[in-house]
Design an enzyme around this catalytic site. Structure first.
Site, PDB file in Angstrom:
ATOM      1  CG  HIS A  52      -4.398  -1.636   0.601  1.00 20.33           C
ATOM      2  ND1 HIS A  52      -3.836  -1.655   1.837  1.00 20.33           N
ATOM      3  CD2 HIS A  52      -4.757  -2.923   0.342  1.00 20.33           C
ATOM      4  CE1 HIS A  52      -3.863  -2.891   2.320  1.00 20.33           C
ATOM      5  NE2 HIS A  52      -4.405  -3.672   1.423  1.00 20.33           N
ATOM      6  CG  ASP A  93      -4.645  -6.665   3.745  1.00 17.98           C
ATOM      7  OD1 ASP A  93      -5.040  -7.804   4.055  1.00 17.98           O
ATOM      8  OD2 ASP A  93      -4.674  -6.223   2.586  1.00 17.98           O
ATOM      9  CB  SER A 134      -1.003  -0.035   1.160  1.00 21.29           C
ATOM     10  OG  SER A 134      -0.377   0.028   2.416  1.00 21.29           O
TER      11      SER A 134
END
Ligand SMILES: C[S@@+](CC[C@H](N)C(=O)[O-])C[C@H]1O[C@@H](n2cnc3c(N)ncnc32)[C@H](O)[C@@H]1O
Lengths: 281, 185
Positions: B37, B130, B10
């Site tokens: 992301h 994540d 991300s």
């Protein structure tokens, strides 16, 4: 025997229970995400594994309905992917006007957000009085929720932004009533919508249509079910009628029943070739 | 012997990903699948960020498409990307996982189940955890796990979370990661 094999068998048994006891057949669905959702159910009901879920699902209809609702993924949004709806507003709905009769079939209603998005577009494009709108889903519970048209207001700001990005021409808020932390659709501002149970896995076309919207349903199907669903669309759509799929879904190149109108936005058109007849269904 | 490289990142991950794709080049023999992301609505412009002459081309994954070399396929904005049996992509709009969709964990866990030892999983810079569980799943099934070293991450939350959960095979800088990936060809 490995743990994985065991889980596969347990999943098989659970799917068998849902089919034999409640008539929902998820066998041909795409496996990877289906297994994930079943595992999430194990966590949600705080049981040790899928096998422990089996007796409850078999005997308790409410638990079974909760599992079925979760497995069918009722995720939706108003005007998700605004460029798609901008295109529908500017090109697709005007093109529909050339048909003497306009039946719009929206498949997979979730909680209804996409259903009312289509109805709003028909209204704003001046087609509401001419078009008949039918929405179908495998799940009667979801159809009832969608018909009620009430949602938590949480995402309302996002929906309004989507509507504007998709070229909305009036005040989005006028379509809703706000009560506490919920919003409900003012159905009286829109044309009547028919909510009908229909299963793409077992049922066939039931009406001649000119525009089919089926977004984010095919991603949940394996190959055979996807092919079957496309056959249903092909038999329902009048030649020259339009099909709108989700932005991650597609039709295999070279299928003579379909021509591509807008590849990025997944707009297809029914050609004059005969629709594939499914054998074995 | 390897069949797929999965990558997750991300915040701060675009730069190392660019270097990676530029170095792997268009004839890299392994397929690459990635989750980043991105803000919802990031459209076609996103994959263009990685384009440079000779680099491995990028595309958004399409549902049920066969996984093949010659491209890096990204999860489209607002869809989870999964690997199906038969080595194909699948997409879903299931609920966010770790508050995000697409989720790195979802890609890595499903890839681990299909590819097992034939999987290489790589995490770059990232601002959330994540991806950590996904790395653990890859490790458990015998795949190779690589994390970008924290001192090369603009945001190191992802690497930190991975290292806390997984005894990774490599935690190294981007140049070494490139050498490793080139070495498995
Ligand atoms: C992810 S939702 C999509 C909602 C909406 N179309 C959208 O994109 O915002 C998937 C919907 O497909 C429905 N569905 C799943 N299997 C189906 C089937 N076999 N026949 C008809 N509908 C089905 C589910 O009940 C759910 O409402």
């Amino acid at each position: 025997m490995s743990a994985r094999d065991l889980e596969d068998i347990e999943a098989e048994l659970l799917l068998l229970a849902l089919r034999e006891r409640y008539g929902y057949d998820f066998a041909g669905y795409a496996r990877a995400s289906l297994i994930r959702r079943l595992r999430q159910m194990v966590e949600f009901f705080a049981v040790a594994d899928l096998a422990d879920l089996l007796p409850i699902v078999l005997r308790n209809e409410r638990v079974a309905q909760a599992v079925i609702n979760f497995v069918s993924v009722p995720v939706s949004e108003f005007f998700r992917d605004p460029p798609v709806w901008g295109y529908v507003r500017e090109h697709l709905i005007p093109a529909l006007e050339s048909f003497p009769r306009i039946n719009v079939w929206q498949i997979g209603c979730g909680h209804g957000q996409e259903t009312y998005s289509v109805a709003i577009l028909l209204r704003e494009c001046g087609l509401a009085h001419k078009a008949r709108m039918i929405t179908t889903d495998i799940n009667a519970d979801l159809l009832a929720t969608a018909k009620r048209g009430r949602w938590p207001a949480e995402q309302f700001g996002q929906w309004r932004a989507n509507y504007l990005a998709a070229g909305g021409t009036t005040d989005f808020d006028d379509y809703f009533e706000h009560t506490g932390d919920e919003v409900s659709i003012r159905a009286d501002r829109l044309q009547p919508i028919e909510f009908v149970e229909h299963n793409l896995v077992t049922d066939d076309a039931f009406l001649e249509t000119q525009f089919i919207v089926c977004r984010n349903v095919l991603i949940y199907f394996g190959d055979a079910l996807q092919a079957r669903a496309l056959g249903v669309f092909g038999r329902s759509l009048e030649r020259g009628g339009y099909l709108l799929l989700g932005t991650a879904e597609s039709i295999l190149d070279g299928d003579p029943a379909w021509s591509t109108v807008q590849p990025e936005l997944r707009v297809f058109r029914r050609t004059t070739a005969p629709a594939v007849t499914c054998t074995g269904w | 012997m390897y069949g797929l490289v999965v990558v997750g990142f991300s915040a701060g991950g675009i730069e190392p990903m660019r270097s990676l794709l530029a170095a792997l080049r268009a004839d890299y023999p392994l397929p690459v699948a990635a989750v980043a992301h991105l803000p919802p609505g990031s459209g076609a412009g996103f994959t263009a960020l990685f384009a440079s002459a000779g680099a491995l081309p990028t595309a958004f994954a399409v549902d049920k498409e066969a996984i093949r070399p010659g491209r890096a396929c990204f999860a489209p904005a607002d869809y989870h990307l999964l690997i199906e049996n038969g080595e194909r992509f699948a997409l879903s709009v299931d609920q966010p996982v770790n508050f995000v969709r697409p989720s790195i964990d979802v890609l890595f866990e499903s890839a681990a189940e299909v590819y097992g030892k034939r999987l290489i999983a790589l995490t770059l810079s990232g601002a959330s955890s994540d991806g950590a569980k996904g790395m653990a799943a890859v490790r458990k099934r015998g795949g190779m796990t690589i994390a970008l070293a924290p001192d090369e991450c603009v945001r190191s939350s992802l690497t930190d979370a991975v290292l806390k959960l997984v005894d990774v095979d490599y935690c190294v800088g981007i140049d070494e990661i490139i050498a490793l990936l080139q070495g498995v060809r």
